[in-house]
Design an enzyme around this catalytic site. Structure first.
Site, PDB file in Angstrom:
ATOM      1  CG  ASP A  38      -3.911  -9.035  -4.921  1.00 35.12           C
ATOM      2  OD1 ASP A  38      -3.258  -9.830  -4.228  1.00 35.12           O
ATOM      3  OD2 ASP A  38      -4.751  -9.396  -5.760  1.00 35.12           O
ATOM      4  CG  HIS A  55       3.210 -10.487   3.048  1.00 34.53           C
ATOM      5  ND1 HIS A  55       2.187 -10.128   2.200  1.00 34.53           N
ATOM      6  CD2 HIS A  55       3.093 -11.827   3.223  1.00 34.53           C
ATOM      7  CE1 HIS A  55       1.475 -11.209   1.896  1.00 34.53           C
ATOM      8  NE2 HIS A  55       2.011 -12.254   2.492  1.00 34.53           N
ATOM      9  CB  SER A  83      -9.857 -10.644   3.990  1.00 35.96           C
ATOM     10  OG  SER A  83      -9.426 -11.940   3.626  1.00 35.96           O
ATOM     11  CG  LEU A 149      -3.787  10.168   6.267  1.00 34.27           C
ATOM     12  CD1 LEU A 149      -4.844  10.166   5.163  1.00 34.27           C
ATOM     13  CD2 LEU A 149      -2.428   9.812   5.667  1.00 34.27           C
ATOM     14  CD  GLU A 225     -15.661   6.909 -10.849  1.00 38.22           C
ATOM     15  OE1 GLU A 225     -15.227   6.166 -11.757  1.00 38.22           O
ATOM     16  OE2 GLU A 225     -16.796   7.427 -10.869  1.00 38.22           O
TER      17      GLU A 225
HETATM   18  C1  FPP Z   1      -1.998  -9.469  -0.701  1.00 43.05           C
HETATM   19  O1  FPP Z   1      -0.899 -10.054  -1.381  1.00 43.05           O
HETATM   20  C2  FPP Z   1      -1.551  -8.848   0.539  1.00 43.05           C
HETATM   21  C3  FPP Z   1      -1.935  -9.206   1.787  1.00 43.05           C
HETATM   22  C4  FPP Z   1      -2.879 -10.311   2.075  1.00 43.05           C
HETATM   23  C5  FPP Z   1      -1.399  -8.534   2.976  1.00 43.05           C
HETATM   24  C6  FPP Z   1      -1.113  -7.076   2.854  1.00 43.05           C
HETATM   25  C7  FPP Z   1      -0.273  -6.705   4.001  1.00 43.05           C
HETATM   26  C8  FPP Z   1       0.764  -5.837   3.998  1.00 43.05           C
HETATM   27  C9  FPP Z   1       1.161  -4.994   2.871  1.00 43.05           C
HETATM   28  C10 FPP Z   1       1.627  -5.698   5.215  1.00 43.05           C
HETATM   29  C11 FPP Z   1       0.989  -5.441   6.529  1.00 43.05           C
HETATM   30  C12 FPP Z   1       0.012  -4.328   6.582  1.00 43.05           C
HETATM   31  C13 FPP Z   1       0.099  -3.220   7.325  1.00 43.05           C
HETATM   32  C14 FPP Z   1      -1.076  -2.300   7.395  1.00 43.05           C
HETATM   33  C15 FPP Z   1       1.322  -2.837   8.087  1.00 43.05           C
HETATM   34  P1  FPP Z   1      -0.951 -11.610  -1.663  1.00 43.05           P
HETATM   35  O2  FPP Z   1      -0.208 -12.316  -0.600  1.00 43.05           O
HETATM   36  O3  FPP Z   1      -2.384 -12.044  -1.818  1.00 43.05           O
HETATM   37  O4  FPP Z   1      -0.191 -11.690  -3.027  1.00 43.05           O
HETATM   38  P2  FPP Z   1      -0.419 -12.784  -4.171  1.00 43.05           P
HETATM   39  O5  FPP Z   1      -1.812 -12.594  -4.676  1.00 43.05           O
HETATM   40  O6  FPP Z   1       0.627 -12.441  -5.167  1.00 43.05           O
HETATM   41  O7  FPP Z   1      -0.202 -14.115  -3.519  1.00 43.05           O
END
Ligand code: FPP
Length: 267
Positions: A38, A55, A83, A149, A225
């Site tokens: 996050d 991202h 999600s 892994l 945990e």
């Molecule tokens: C949450 O940050 C993050 C996501 C919804 C996406 C996570 C995706 C990646 C790290 C890249 C792609 C994944 C892979 C497996 C290659 P947010 O956008 O909710 O941040 P915020 O809460 O600060 O807005």
């Protein structure tokens, strides 16, 4: 320490990494780590960059975390990448996230394969754009014989939908007579989830100071945990040092699974 740990960003890092790595490696490690990555958006916002830059930087952090997880001989790593609720984001951001995922798999799959990483997907693959599902299936197929892994990418994933689908399949199988409902226990139930054959997470990490599970592995995390980082550690900031400190905190927990510690209760 209570059920919820809170990891603060303090202490000088560089010289301590080796020391912490040695300490962490000498103790019992989690077998399965799950992560809610996050704070990418806030990381970018803080730098006046577009959210997608966050991202992108998140993928860099991910690369390093996969590497350390493998070095530590942790067997399973599950990442919440997208999600079922993330479709509500602006279309541009959704498209950019999907492209980033495809780009990541195209660029990295060979190296992941060489390093013994098995890619697996958790979630509703049919609800994904064709290009994304094709890339995932190809990565899953290419790496299916690896066993160093296992990296599970939760994509178009929602825990309630997963549980509901399991219940529907169980009812169907019971009506068709392929299972006897009287034999249903949590081991059999777990076989109807996306995570079948994967042990429950020992440790969940969520970055950026949000205290929620956000519909992630709700059934599987009954005894996991939970560690939440400080709000100024966004996912792109989650580095080797912070990961090792998190595992160290996990190793200081006493897991009791509803029982009591050996020796406790003796009068
Ligand atoms: C949450 O940050 C993050 C996501 C919804 C996406 C996570 C995706 C990646 C790290 C890249 C792609 C994944 C892979 C497996 C290659 P947010 O956008 O909710 O941040 P915020 O809460 O600060 O807005």
């Amino acid at each position: 320490m209570g059920i919820i740990g809170f990891l603060k960003n303090k202490g000088s890092k560089g010289s301590k990494v080796k020391e912490i790595m040695a300490d962490v490696s000498a103790k019992q490690l989690p077998r399965h780590v799950a992560i809610i990555m996050d704070g990418n958006g806030r990381w970018a916002q803080k730098r006046r960059l577009p959210r997608i830059a966050g991202h992108r930087q998140g993928v860099e952090a991910l690369r390093e975390i996969i590497k350390i997880t493998s070095e530590l001989d942790i067997r399973y790593l599950t990442l919440y990448a997208f999600s079922t609720e993330n479709w509500r984001r602006p279309r541009d951001e959704v498209n950019a996230l999907m492209s980033l995922l495809v780009e990541y798999l195209q660029k990295e799959v060979d190296e992941l394969d060489r390093n013994g990483v098995r890619i697996n997907m958790l979630g509703d693959i049919e609800g994904l754009p064709d290009e994304v599902s094709a890339e995932i299936l190809s990565a899953v197929n290419k790496t299916k014989h690896n066993d160093k892994l296992q990296v599970n990418i939760a994509l178009n994933y929602g825990s309630r939908a997963e549980i509901l689908n399991a219940v529907k399949s169980i009812v169907r199988d019971a009506v068709e007579g392929t299972i006897d409902i009287n034999n249903m226990d949590d081991t059999l139930f777990a076989r109807y989830l996306y995570t079948r054959e994967i042990p429950d997470p020992d440790l969940l990490i969520r970055t950026s100071g949000e205290f929620r599970l956000s519909n992630f592995l709700l059934y599987q995390m009954a005894y996991t945990e939970l560690i939440f980082t400080d709000k100024d550690i966004y996912w792109p900031d989650f580095d080797r040092y912070t990961y090792l400190k998190t595992i160290q905190e996990y190793q200081n927990r006493r897991r009791r699974y509803g029982g009591i510690d050996a020796g406790e209760g003796e009068t």
